[in-house]
Each structure stands twice: as C-alpha cells, then as structure tokens.
Design a protein around this motif. Structure first.
Motif, PDB file in Angstrom:
ATOM      1  N   SER A  77     -84.878  18.074  58.086  1.00 58.76           N
ATOM      2  CA  SER A  77     -84.942  16.661  58.477  1.00 58.76           C
ATOM      3  C   SER A  77     -85.783  15.786  57.517  1.00 58.76           C
ATOM      4  O   SER A  77     -86.270  16.396  56.470  1.00 58.76           O
ATOM      5  CB  SER A  77     -85.644  16.624  59.889  1.00 58.76           C
ATOM      6  OG  SER A  77     -87.010  16.802  59.684  1.00 58.76           O
ATOM      7  N   LEU A  78     -85.546  14.629  57.458  1.00 56.18           N
ATOM      8  CA  LEU A  78     -86.296  13.728  56.532  1.00 56.18           C
ATOM      9  C   LEU A  78     -87.605  13.816  56.426  1.00 56.18           C
ATOM     10  O   LEU A  78     -88.243  14.112  55.323  1.00 56.18           O
ATOM     11  CB  LEU A  78     -85.765  12.483  56.666  1.00 56.18           C
ATOM     12  CG  LEU A  78     -84.354  11.999  56.339  1.00 56.18           C
ATOM     13  CD1 LEU A  78     -84.257  10.450  57.031  1.00 56.18           C
ATOM     14  CD2 LEU A  78     -83.892  11.862  55.132  1.00 56.18           C
ATOM     15  N   SER A  79     -88.064  13.899  57.568  1.00 56.06           N
ATOM     16  CA  SER A  79     -89.733  14.010  57.643  1.00 56.06           C
ATOM     17  C   SER A  79     -90.098  15.416  57.151  1.00 56.06           C
ATOM     18  O   SER A  79     -91.176  15.441  56.378  1.00 56.06           O
ATOM     19  CB  SER A  79     -90.181  13.691  59.147  1.00 56.06           C
ATOM     20  OG  SER A  79     -89.742  14.948  59.717  1.00 56.06           O
ATOM     21  N   ARG A  82     -89.803  15.548  53.207  1.00 53.44           N
ATOM     22  CA  ARG A  82     -90.741  14.891  52.613  1.00 53.44           C
ATOM     23  C   ARG A  82     -92.084  15.630  52.773  1.00 53.44           C
ATOM     24  O   ARG A  82     -92.721  15.639  51.684  1.00 53.44           O
ATOM     25  CB  ARG A  82     -91.022  13.609  53.336  1.00 53.44           C
ATOM     26  CG  ARG A  82     -92.064  12.632  52.775  1.00 53.44           C
ATOM     27  CD  ARG A  82     -92.181  11.134  53.436  1.00 53.44           C
ATOM     28  NE  ARG A  82     -93.373  10.688  52.740  1.00 53.44           N
ATOM     29  CZ  ARG A  82     -94.517  10.402  53.296  1.00 53.44           C
ATOM     30  NH1 ARG A  82     -94.896  11.333  54.215  1.00 53.44           N
ATOM     31  NH2 ARG A  82     -95.469   9.708  52.844  1.00 53.44           N
ATOM     32  N   PHE A 131     -86.980   8.838  48.601  1.00 58.43           N
ATOM     33  CA  PHE A 131     -87.346   8.438  50.118  1.00 58.43           C
ATOM     34  C   PHE A 131     -87.392   6.803  50.086  1.00 58.43           C
ATOM     35  O   PHE A 131     -88.046   6.188  49.420  1.00 58.43           O
ATOM     36  CB  PHE A 131     -88.623   9.216  50.783  1.00 58.43           C
ATOM     37  CG  PHE A 131     -88.394  10.621  50.634  1.00 58.43           C
ATOM     38  CD1 PHE A 131     -87.788  11.293  51.792  1.00 58.43           C
ATOM     39  CD2 PHE A 131     -89.020  11.414  49.503  1.00 58.43           C
ATOM     40  CE1 PHE A 131     -87.697  12.591  51.623  1.00 58.43           C
ATOM     41  CE2 PHE A 131     -88.773  12.650  49.694  1.00 58.43           C
ATOM     42  CZ  PHE A 131     -88.121  13.328  50.588  1.00 58.43           C
ATOM     43  N   SER A 132     -86.849   6.312  51.228  1.00 62.69           N
ATOM     44  CA  SER A 132     -86.992   4.753  51.473  1.00 62.69           C
ATOM     45  C   SER A 132     -86.934   4.760  53.114  1.00 62.69           C
ATOM     46  O   SER A 132     -86.628   5.440  53.750  1.00 62.69           O
ATOM     47  CB  SER A 132     -86.003   3.754  50.911  1.00 62.69           C
ATOM     48  OG  SER A 132     -84.871   4.313  51.337  1.00 62.69           O
ATOM     49  N   THR A 133     -87.044   3.326  53.608  1.00 64.25           N
ATOM     50  CA  THR A 133     -86.688   3.166  55.072  1.00 64.25           C
ATOM     51  C   THR A 133     -85.367   3.252  55.417  1.00 64.25           C
ATOM     52  O   THR A 133     -85.142   3.254  56.622  1.00 64.25           O
ATOM     53  CB  THR A 133     -87.241   1.764  55.315  1.00 64.25           C
ATOM     54  OG1 THR A 133     -86.471   0.751  54.385  1.00 64.25           O
ATOM     55  CG2 THR A 133     -88.719   1.326  55.110  1.00 64.25           C
ATOM     56  N   ASP A 134     -84.730   3.496  54.478  1.00 66.69           N
ATOM     57  CA  ASP A 134     -83.001   3.605  54.681  1.00 66.69           C
ATOM     58  C   ASP A 134     -82.665   5.221  54.885  1.00 66.69           C
ATOM     59  O   ASP A 134     -81.741   5.467  55.344  1.00 66.69           O
ATOM     60  CB  ASP A 134     -82.265   3.164  53.586  1.00 66.69           C
ATOM     61  CG  ASP A 134     -82.380   1.536  53.707  1.00 66.69           C
ATOM     62  OD1 ASP A 134     -82.126   0.932  54.526  1.00 66.69           O
ATOM     63  OD2 ASP A 134     -82.708   1.197  52.457  1.00 66.69           O
ATOM     64  N   GLY A 135     -83.743   6.212  54.291  1.00 68.13           N
ATOM     65  CA  GLY A 135     -83.270   7.511  54.683  1.00 68.13           C
ATOM     66  C   GLY A 135     -83.755   8.068  53.056  1.00 68.13           C
ATOM     67  O   GLY A 135     -84.895   8.007  52.576  1.00 68.13           O
ATOM     68  N   GLY A 193     -78.861   8.756  55.949  1.00 69.77           N
ATOM     69  CA  GLY A 193     -79.447   7.758  56.618  1.00 69.77           C
ATOM     70  C   GLY A 193     -80.545   8.028  57.474  1.00 69.77           C
ATOM     71  O   GLY A 193     -80.904   9.174  58.114  1.00 69.77           O
ATOM     72  N   ILE A 194     -81.453   6.961  57.830  1.00 67.35           N
ATOM     73  CA  ILE A 194     -82.583   7.376  58.825  1.00 67.35           C
ATOM     74  C   ILE A 194     -82.284   7.584  60.166  1.00 67.35           C
ATOM     75  O   ILE A 194     -82.936   8.488  60.825  1.00 67.35           O
ATOM     76  CB  ILE A 194     -83.452   5.878  58.567  1.00 67.35           C
ATOM     77  CG1 ILE A 194     -84.860   6.182  59.400  1.00 67.35           C
ATOM     78  CG2 ILE A 194     -82.743   4.786  59.443  1.00 67.35           C
ATOM     79  CD1 ILE A 194     -85.668   7.048  58.324  1.00 67.35           C
TER      80      ILE A 194
END
Length: 287
Positions: A77-79, A82, A131-135, A193-194
């Motif tokens: 996952s994104l988190s 990161r 990484f950004s608020t968009d994903g 995407g997020i």
C-alpha cells in the motif's frame, strides 16, 4: 543496439532532484546525479558492473524475473511503501557517512505537498517514487533494458507512460526524469491514486530479448521484500561489511533511532550523529 545514455550526458548537479543529495555507490565507475538528479553520467562505461547490482536476495515467492505486471501485484500500500522508502534511506545514511556512497534517499521534492524517494545504484539503474496527496508514482530506468528510450529513437517504449493520468503525468514529464537533451529516462512506470485499491501500469507489449525486459524486478525488489533479511544481505554485499540483522529489522519496523540501534550498525556513533538525516527523511527519533 546500445540502450543506455552515452557517457557524460549529465552532470551530478543537474535537475531539481539535486537538492536531495548525490548518488552513486561503492561499485560505481562514474558519479551519478541520481538521487541528485535523474541519470548516470558514464553509464555506458559502467556496464561491466551490472551484475554487482543485480539483487542477491529477492522477495519471498519470487522465483522468476518479473515485469511491471508482476511488481504491480506485489507492491504494498501507499503508506507501507512510504515507510519502506524512509527506512531504506535511513539504513543507507547510518551505514555510509558519505552521501556519494549511498543508493537510497528520501526527502522533500521541493514541490509543496510532495516527497520523493530515490535510488541510484551507480551502474546506470535508477528509480524515483514521488508521493503526494494524490497518491504516488514510480518511475524507473534500467540502463540495459531493450525498452530504453535510447534504443527507441529517444522515446519511451510504447505503453510505458502514455496512460499515466493527471496529476501523475505532470510528474513523469518533469525534466528531472530526462537527460539534458530531453530524452526521458524511463523503462518502467507505475502509479496509484490515494483512493485506489491497486497499482496501475500501461498496456505494454514487451520485447522478447529479456524476461525482465523493463528492469522492474531488479529496480524494485527491495520495495517488495516483506522481511528485513533481504535488505541486510544486499547491504552487506553493497557496503562489503557485516550488517547487524536485529538493527536492520528495527529500521524495517521504523523503530525510533536509539543508541543501541545506531551503534549496532555503526560502532562509535550516536543518534545525534544522524539527527539531520532523520529529520530530512522523516524517520522517527526517540525523544
């Protein structure tokens, strides 16, 4: 045909990624601007070191070379991604006092709301995760890939980036990911995407010369590893020193830096020695 950029195309300070540091590694032949900027000057001369940077250890269950299709199914996952990027950057910062010998970096991209992880192995292979608020979007370059723009009239291989949606398309088009003549340095690209449930990639007809034609397996294998032992074994190979497995496991788990952890990786050091790195990376520190 020759698939990587000619030597000397870029300087280490080129591009907006320069503010993240300098690239290269113990096995490098020529300095690389990544993660300072996208590209490795002298990559052609470094071809003989390619095997030194092929992964010694792989993600569990990984038996065959992979392409972006396989990586997309296995990326976390994104988190979690990161966190792994931050931990890899912190591991390199502790193991190597010289930024020029590190491969992994993490920090602000210089664009508000963006963070950027980067890897450059010093032999011409590089990736970035923005990484950004968009994903997030991953952009990788394998300098020996038959899908290299340098083997395709200076254009990305069909399908690699054409379907990248906004706002990720703007990231991919950043001059940081091209050489000084505007040739995009990309052989593999993924995005998420997020609110997405999975990673995405373009529709690609792969060449048949290599089963790992886009280089995704070697580029991203440490991001796929769900245990720290793969990180430890590769760090030992790269830095040519024993690396404490418990300390690597602690970094993998994002345990705050403390005296025991840093001393196990770099005897004689203290957490204060790495406070600036931890701050840039966003790695947790014990208060």
């Amino acid at each position: 045909p020759r698939t990587d950029r000619p030597p000397g195309r870029l300087s280490r300070s080129s591009g907006p990624l320069a503010r993240l540091g300098t690239g290269g590694g113990r096995h490098r032949h020529a300095p690389g601007p990544w993660p300072g900027a996208w590209g490795i000057a002298g990559a052609w001369a470094a071809r003989t070191q390619r095997t030194a940077h092929r992964p010694l250890s792989v993600a569990p269950g990984w038996m065959e070379p992979m392409t972006v299709h396989d990586v997309a199914r296995r990326l976390p996952s994104l988190s979690v991604l990161r966190d792994r990027c931050r931990a890899l950057a912190m591991l390199d910062a502790v193991l190597s006092p010289s930024p020029e010998d590190r491969r992994h970096f993490f920090g602000s991209s210089g664009t508000p709301g963006q963070e950027r992880a980067s890897m450059a192995n010093g032999s011409g292979d590089e990736f970035a995760v923005v990484f950004s608020t968009d994903g997030a979007v991953l952009i990788g370059f394998d300098h020996e890939s038959p899908m290299s723009p340098y083997a395709n009239d200076g254009e990305p291989w069909p399908g690699v980036v054409e379907h990248v949606p906004e706002p990720f398309a703007a990231v991919v088009a950043d001059p940081a990911f091209a050489d000084e003549e505007g040739v995009p340095n990309v052989t593999v690209c993924l995005w998420r995407g997020i609110g997405d449930k999975r990673w995405h990639h373009g529709e690609i007809a792969f060449p048949t010369e290599r089963t790992d034609a886009d280089g995704a397996d070697a580029l991203f294998h440490l991001l796929l590893a769900d245990c720290s032992d793969a990180w430890r074994r590769e760090a030992e190979d790269y830095y040519e020193v024993p690396v404490d497995s418990d300390a690597v496991a602690a970094l993998f788990a994002l345990r705050p830096l403390d005296q025991g952890l840093v001393a196990a990786l770099r005897p004689g050091s203290s957490p204060a020695d790495f406070a600036p790195h931890a701050s840039t990376i966003g790695y947790p520190r014990r208060r």
